[in-house]
Design a protein around this motif. Structure first.
Motif, short mmCIF file in Angstrom:
data_model
loop_
_atom_site.label_atom_id
_atom_site.label_comp_id
_atom_site.label_asym_id
_atom_site.label_seq_id
_atom_site.Cartn_x
_atom_site.Cartn_y
_atom_site.Cartn_z
N GLY A 1 0.83 -1.20 0.00
CA GLY A 1 0.00 0.00 0.00
C GLY A 1 0.87 1.25 0.00
O GLY A 1 2.10 1.19 0.00
N THR A 2 0.23 2.41 0.02
CA THR A 2 0.96 3.67 0.02
C THR A 2 1.88 3.79 1.23
O THR A 2 3.02 4.21 1.11
CB THR A 2 -0.03 4.85 -0.01
OG1 THR A 2 -0.88 4.71 -1.15
CG2 THR A 2 0.70 6.17 -0.11
N ALA B 1 10.75 3.63 1.02
CA ALA B 1 11.56 4.78 0.59
C ALA B 1 12.38 5.32 1.75
O ALA B 1 13.54 5.70 1.57
CB ALA B 1 10.65 5.87 0.02
N LYS B 2 11.81 5.34 2.93
CA LYS B 2 12.54 5.80 4.12
C LYS B 2 13.71 4.87 4.42
O LYS B 2 14.83 5.33 4.66
CB LYS B 2 11.58 5.86 5.31
CG LYS B 2 12.22 6.12 6.66
CD LYS B 2 12.53 7.58 6.83
CE LYS B 2 12.93 7.90 8.25
NZ LYS B 2 14.32 7.86 8.52
N SER C 1 9.18 9.74 7.11
CA SER C 1 8.03 9.03 6.58
C SER C 1 6.73 9.62 7.09
O SER C 1 5.66 9.24 6.66
CB SER C 1 8.10 7.54 6.91
OG SER C 1 8.25 7.36 8.29
N LEU C 2 6.83 10.60 7.99
CA LEU C 2 5.65 11.30 8.49
C LEU C 2 5.77 12.77 8.12
O LEU C 2 6.87 13.32 8.08
CB LEU C 2 5.53 11.16 10.02
CG LEU C 2 5.30 9.76 10.54
CD1 LEU C 2 5.34 9.75 12.06
CD2 LEU C 2 3.96 9.23 10.06
#
Length: 64
Positions: free
Chosen positions: A41-42, A49-50, A58-59
């Protein structure tokens, strides 16, 4: 049951030998995996990616 757009995404991936799809719906990820595709999922995409150092956070950062 998955919606038409998710089904089209899975079909497109299979027809074009794309190995990974990113549906947000849990059922769609399950269906994709049943066809041998990798699915995330997204949120999973952001976490990957993080981990790879492609993004620093990531936030979101909120400014007040």
């Amino acid at each position: 049951m998955i919606d038409h757009g998710e089904a089209e995404t899975i079909a497109f991936a299979l027809e074009n030998e794309i190995e990974v799809v990113i549906p947000d719906d849990k059922d769609a990820r399950k269906v994709a995996r049943s066809f041998g595709l990798r699915a995330t999922g997204t949120l999973g995409l952001f976490l990957l990616a993080k981990r790879k150092g492609l993004i620093s956070k990531s936030l979101p950062t909120w400014k007040s």
